[in-house]
Motif scaffolding. Structure first.
Motif, PDB file in Angstrom:
ATOM      1  N   ILE A   1     135.749  22.184  59.391  1.00  0.00           N
ATOM      2  CA  ILE A   1     136.219  23.499  59.586  1.00  0.00           C
ATOM      3  C   ILE A   1     136.159  23.829  61.249  1.00  0.00           C
ATOM      4  CG2 ILE A   1     135.143  25.789  59.112  1.00  0.00           C
ATOM      5  CD1 ILE A   1     133.779  24.725  56.684  1.00  0.00           C
ATOM      6  N   PRO A   2     137.026  24.531  61.496  1.00  0.00           N
ATOM      7  CA  PRO A   2     137.274  24.731  63.187  1.00  0.00           C
ATOM      8  C   PRO A   2     136.562  26.010  63.518  1.00  0.00           C
ATOM      9  CG  PRO A   2     139.165  25.869  61.820  1.00  0.00           C
ATOM     10  CD  PRO A   2     138.440  24.923  60.875  1.00  0.00           C
ATOM     11  N   ILE A   3     135.095  25.978  63.343  1.00  0.00           N
ATOM     12  CA  ILE A   3     134.454  27.006  63.821  1.00  0.00           C
ATOM     13  C   ILE A   3     133.395  26.211  65.028  1.00  0.00           C
ATOM     14  CG2 ILE A   3     132.674  28.435  63.512  1.00  0.00           C
ATOM     15  CD1 ILE A   3     133.668  29.077  60.477  1.00  0.00           C
ATOM     16  N   PRO A   4     133.254  26.504  66.001  1.00  0.00           N
ATOM     17  CA  PRO A   4     132.285  25.833  66.797  1.00  0.00           C
ATOM     18  C   PRO A   4     130.892  26.093  66.276  1.00  0.00           C
ATOM     19  CG  PRO A   4     133.718  27.623  68.146  1.00  0.00           C
ATOM     20  CD  PRO A   4     133.746  27.763  66.768  1.00  0.00           C
ATOM     21  N   PRO A   5     130.053  24.772  66.438  1.00  0.00           N
ATOM     22  CA  PRO A   5     130.430  23.564  67.240  1.00  0.00           C
ATOM     23  C   PRO A   5     130.951  22.567  66.133  1.00  0.00           C
ATOM     24  CG  PRO A   5     128.108  23.920  66.770  1.00  0.00           C
ATOM     25  CD  PRO A   5     128.755  24.883  66.111  1.00  0.00           C
ATOM     26  N   LEU A   6     131.298  22.872  65.111  1.00  0.00           N
ATOM     27  CA  LEU A   6     131.687  21.807  64.151  1.00  0.00           C
ATOM     28  C   LEU A   6     132.829  20.908  64.643  1.00  0.00           C
ATOM     29  CD1 LEU A   6     131.698  23.776  60.882  1.00  0.00           C
ATOM     30  CD2 LEU A   6     130.054  22.362  61.743  1.00  0.00           C
ATOM     31  N   ASP A   7     133.073  19.853  64.359  1.00  0.00           N
ATOM     32  CA  ASP A   7     134.201  18.906  64.940  1.00  0.00           C
ATOM     33  C   ASP A   7     135.452  19.518  64.983  1.00  0.00           C
ATOM     34  OD1 ASP A   7     132.114  16.989  65.178  1.00  0.00           O
ATOM     35  OD2 ASP A   7     132.351  16.280  62.947  1.00  0.00           O
ATOM     36  N   GLY A   8     135.965  20.087  63.863  1.00  0.00           N
ATOM     37  CA  GLY A   8     137.063  20.864  63.671  1.00  0.00           C
ATOM     38  C   GLY A   8     137.274  21.622  64.987  1.00  0.00           C
ATOM     39  N   SER A   9     136.130  22.430  65.441  1.00  0.00           N
ATOM     40  CA  SER A   9     136.630  23.241  66.520  1.00  0.00           C
ATOM     41  C   SER A   9     137.044  22.306  67.845  1.00  0.00           C
ATOM     42  CB  SER A   9     135.352  24.195  66.843  1.00  0.00           C
ATOM     43  OG  SER A   9     134.296  23.316  67.225  1.00  0.00           O
ATOM     44  N   HIS A  10     136.420  21.099  68.025  1.00  0.00           N
ATOM     45  CA  HIS A  10     136.833  20.442  68.888  1.00  0.00           C
ATOM     46  C   HIS A  10     138.228  20.045  68.859  1.00  0.00           C
ATOM     47  CE1 HIS A  10     132.886  19.572  70.756  1.00  0.00           C
ATOM     48  NE2 HIS A  10     132.276  19.888  69.861  1.00  0.00           N
ATOM     49  N   ILE A  11     138.853  19.650  67.580  1.00  0.00           N
ATOM     50  CA  ILE A  11     139.975  19.465  67.524  1.00  0.00           C
ATOM     51  C   ILE A  11     140.900  20.626  67.894  1.00  0.00           C
ATOM     52  CG2 ILE A  11     141.668  18.424  65.768  1.00  0.00           C
ATOM     53  CD1 ILE A  11     139.473  16.938  64.233  1.00  0.00           C
ATOM     54  N   LEU A  12     140.754  21.459  67.423  1.00  0.00           N
ATOM     55  CA  LEU A  12     141.611  22.634  67.472  1.00  0.00           C
ATOM     56  C   LEU A  12     141.550  23.120  68.889  1.00  0.00           C
ATOM     57  CD1 LEU A  12     143.053  25.188  66.547  1.00  0.00           C
ATOM     58  CD2 LEU A  12     141.093  26.370  66.029  1.00  0.00           C
ATOM     59  N   ARG A  13     140.379  22.827  69.525  1.00  0.00           N
ATOM     60  CA  ARG A  13     140.469  23.155  71.037  1.00  0.00           C
ATOM     61  C   ARG A  13     141.316  22.580  71.744  1.00  0.00           C
ATOM     62  NH1 ARG A  13     134.947  22.117  73.279  1.00  0.00           N
ATOM     63  NH2 ARG A  13     135.844  20.067  73.280  1.00  0.00           N
ATOM     64  N   GLU A  14     141.088  21.207  71.638  1.00  0.00           N
ATOM     65  CA  GLU A  14     141.872  20.265  72.209  1.00  0.00           C
ATOM     66  C   GLU A  14     143.511  20.175  72.105  1.00  0.00           C
ATOM     67  OE1 GLU A  14     141.027  18.873  74.580  1.00  0.00           O
ATOM     68  OE2 GLU A  14     138.718  18.763  74.372  1.00  0.00           O
ATOM     69  N   LEU A  15     143.908  20.815  70.917  1.00  0.00           N
ATOM     70  CA  LEU A  15     145.237  21.099  70.545  1.00  0.00           C
ATOM     71  C   LEU A  15     145.858  22.337  71.075  1.00  0.00           C
ATOM     72  CD1 LEU A  15     145.375  19.844  66.778  1.00  0.00           C
ATOM     73  CD2 LEU A  15     146.172  18.576  68.855  1.00  0.00           C
TER      74      LEU A  15
END
Length: 208
Positions: free
Chosen positions: A142-156
């Protein structure tokens, strides 16, 4: 608390610990593989649960089904391609959970078909290992900080948008609480769980 609830908590211990430890170890292993030795220096390149489990986070998982492990610290400056490698490190945890879930399901089917049906207790424990690992994978994407999905979304995202996105981290706990209290979580989990089970069924069809 009923006996059933107590037994459910006890039966869930292996699944929760395996899901948390494998998830964090995978982050550490991928980071080290990509050139950042911070996790190794901090003692996280191990499958020893004591290195990864946050006691309070584990307790919260049992009590309210929402918890956490000790996050693996990385230094993206040590990566050859920081944006790409940060994504790979972030994906490694959920990917490892899905691999463990499938391997456990594979073994359960294998034992049932060729070694006789396991005991109901063993089946229950194995099912919880599968379920907890699938849920860990979905939740962390899930793209909510600090979950892994947020790191992926941030880098994209473009750098200016990524900077704005990073500012959400100060509100991350509140956002997660609101998220968990709304039907949105079910809207995410149910279709993702169906998709993963379909994938597992297809893969099992290759072997059986």
């Amino acid at each position: 608390m009923s006996d059933f609830s107590i037994l459910s908590l006890i039966a869930g211990i292996p699944g929760l610990i395996i899901a948390m430890v494998v998830h964090e170890y995978a982050h550490a292993r991928m980071a080290v593989t990509l050139g950042d030795f911070t996790p190794r220096l901090m003692g996280r390149l191990t499958l020893d649960p004591r290195a990864h489990i946050d006691p309070i986070g584990l307790l919260m998982l049992f009590l309210v089904r929402f918890g956490w492990a000790k996050p693996v610290t990385i230094n993206p400056n040590n990566f050859k391609q920081p944006r790409r490698d940060d994504i790979l490190v972030s994906v490694a945890g959920p990917a490892a959970n899905l691999i463990i879930a499938f391997v456990t399901l594979f073994l359960l089917v294998l034992f049932t078909k060729y070694a006789g049906r396991p005991s109901s207790g063993a089946i229950y424990v194995l099912r919880l290992i599968i379920i907890y690992n699938i849920n860990f994978a979905i939740f962390n994407m899930i793209p909510i900080p600090p979950l892994d999905g947020s790191h992926i979304l941030r880098e994209l995202l473009p750098r200016d948008l990524a900077y704005q996105f990073d500012r959400l981290e100060r509100y991350s706990f509140l956002i997660l609480i609101v998220f968990l209290m709304t039907p949105i979580l079910d809207w995410v989990f149910v279709p993702m769980q169906k998709m993963i089970w379909q994938l597992f069924t297809m893969l099992l069809g290759i072997f059986f």
